[in-house]
Design a protein around this motif. Structure first.
Motif, mmCIF file in Angstrom:
data_model
loop_
_atom_site.group_PDB
_atom_site.id
_atom_site.type_symbol
_atom_site.label_atom_id
_atom_site.label_comp_id
_atom_site.label_asym_id
_atom_site.label_seq_id
_atom_site.Cartn_x
_atom_site.Cartn_y
_atom_site.Cartn_z
ATOM 1 N N THR A 33 0.840 -1.191 0.000
ATOM 2 C CA THR A 33 0.000 0.000 0.000
ATOM 3 C C THR A 33 0.876 1.242 0.000
ATOM 4 N N ASP A 34 0.327 2.321 -0.494
ATOM 5 C CA ASP A 34 1.114 3.546 -0.540
ATOM 6 C C ASP A 34 0.486 4.664 0.280
ATOM 7 N N PHE A 35 -0.482 4.351 1.148
ATOM 8 C CA PHE A 35 -1.058 5.368 2.016
ATOM 9 C C PHE A 35 -1.569 4.731 3.295
ATOM 10 N N VAL A 36 -1.830 5.572 4.279
ATOM 11 C CA VAL A 36 -2.390 5.152 5.555
ATOM 12 C C VAL A 36 -3.765 5.776 5.675
ATOM 13 N N GLN A 37 -4.731 5.000 6.092
ATOM 14 C CA GLN A 37 -6.068 5.530 6.328
ATOM 15 C C GLN A 37 -6.215 5.770 7.820
ATOM 16 N N VAL A 38 -6.534 6.987 8.210
ATOM 17 C CA VAL A 38 -6.739 7.325 9.612
ATOM 18 C C VAL A 38 -8.137 6.869 10.001
ATOM 19 N N LYS A 55 -14.170 -5.032 13.519
ATOM 20 C CA LYS A 55 -13.925 -4.285 14.752
ATOM 21 C C LYS A 55 -12.432 -4.198 15.026
ATOM 22 N N ILE A 56 -12.039 -3.042 15.554
ATOM 23 C CA ILE A 56 -10.680 -2.845 16.030
ATOM 24 C C ILE A 56 -10.802 -2.398 17.483
ATOM 25 N N PHE A 57 -10.076 -3.083 18.364
ATOM 26 C CA PHE A 57 -10.085 -2.745 19.784
ATOM 27 C C PHE A 57 -8.783 -2.044 20.124
ATOM 28 N N VAL A 58 -8.890 -0.917 20.835
ATOM 29 C CA VAL A 58 -7.728 -0.105 21.193
ATOM 30 C C VAL A 58 -7.771 0.152 22.689
ATOM 31 N N THR A 59 -6.615 -0.022 23.363
ATOM 32 C CA THR A 59 -6.544 0.356 24.775
ATOM 33 C C THR A 59 -5.986 1.762 24.894
ATOM 34 N N GLU A 60 -6.519 2.493 25.854
ATOM 35 C CA GLU A 60 -5.971 3.785 26.231
ATOM 36 C C GLU A 60 -5.378 3.623 27.628
ATOM 37 N N GLY A 63 -7.249 3.633 30.967
ATOM 38 C CA GLY A 63 -8.161 2.574 31.388
ATOM 39 C C GLY A 63 -9.328 2.285 30.464
ATOM 40 N N ARG A 64 -9.407 2.965 29.349
ATOM 41 C CA ARG A 64 -10.539 2.724 28.454
ATOM 42 C C ARG A 64 -10.184 1.752 27.339
ATOM 43 N N ILE A 65 -11.160 0.918 26.996
ATOM 44 C CA ILE A 65 -11.088 0.082 25.800
ATOM 45 C C ILE A 65 -12.013 0.736 24.789
ATOM 46 N N ARG A 66 -11.441 1.170 23.656
ATOM 47 C CA ARG A 66 -12.207 1.839 22.618
ATOM 48 C C ARG A 66 -12.433 0.879 21.454
ATOM 49 N N VAL A 67 -13.519 1.091 20.740
ATOM 50 C CA VAL A 67 -13.892 0.236 19.617
ATOM 51 C C VAL A 67 -14.017 1.087 18.358
ATOM 52 N N ILE A 68 -13.360 0.630 17.310
ATOM 53 C CA ILE A 68 -13.543 1.189 15.979
ATOM 54 C C ILE A 68 -14.295 0.116 15.198
ATOM 55 N N GLU A 69 -15.501 0.443 14.772
ATOM 56 C CA GLU A 69 -16.326 -0.544 14.071
ATOM 57 C C GLU A 69 -16.684 -0.006 12.696
ATOM 58 N N GLY A 71 -14.862 1.160 10.552
ATOM 59 C CA GLY A 71 -14.107 2.374 10.262
ATOM 60 C C GLY A 71 -14.491 3.594 11.070
ATOM 61 N N VAL A 72 -15.362 3.436 12.082
ATOM 62 C CA VAL A 72 -15.817 4.574 12.885
ATOM 63 C C VAL A 72 -15.505 4.318 14.354
ATOM 64 N N LEU A 73 -14.860 5.303 15.003
ATOM 65 C CA LEU A 73 -14.604 5.218 16.441
ATOM 66 C C LEU A 73 -15.916 5.450 17.176
#
Length: 167
Positions: A33-38, A55-60, A63-69, A71-73
């Protein structure tokens, strides 16, 4: 593309403007790939990321677990866990169970304080519709540190959960 997403995650999703243009990615990150999608902005000290279908799970760290589903946070976190505010502590690692589609298990590694000492533990979280249903401690009393607590979680090819710890 996962490498490109991780590159963006590690290098400042929380400081990018809304609707930024694609970012060129050096060949060492990805040759496909030649780009990054934010996918998300304004995360507070993101520490770990794992994927389950759309789904993408992200820790902060706080103490929060955030979900990107899809393509939307999502506005509401999946969970907010009590952690300690230590230099290299807090909500650190996350791993999606290999059979997540059937059992909805997530594993997280976090730092906490008890009687003036820092400790770490691993929780198994059961998720349903982007909400915490149940949290069970599966490993506790991992010695903590003001300097390094480790916290990386990963399932191996043998289906076992592996964790790094600090010292």
């Amino acid at each position: 593309i996962a490498g490109a997403i991780i590159f963006a995650f590690l290098y400042g999703l929380d400081i990018l403007p809304s609707n930024p243009p694609p970012i060129p990615v050096p060949d060492v990150v990805s040759s496909n790939t030649d780009f990054v999608q934010v996918l998300a902005i304004n995360l507070e000290k993101p520490r770990a990321i794992d994927f389950a279908g759309d789904k993408i799970f992200v820790t902060e760290k706080i103490g929060r677990i955030r979900v990107i589903e899809s393509g939307v946070l999502l506005e509401e976190p999946l969970a907010t866990l009590r952690t300690v505010n230590a230099f290299d502590g807090g909500l650190l690692g996350i791993a999606v169970h290999p059979d997540f589609a059937e059992n909805h298990f997530l594993y997280v590694y976090l730092t906490y304080e008890n009687n003036g000492k820092l400790w770490n533990k691993i929780l198994r979280i059961t998720e349903s519709e982007n909400k915490l249903v149940e949290a069970d401690i599966i490993f506790d009393n991992i010695p903590g540190s003001a300097f390094s607590n480790g916290g990386a979680l990963k399932f191996g090819p043998d289906g076992k959960l592996y964790s790094s710890t600090g010292s």
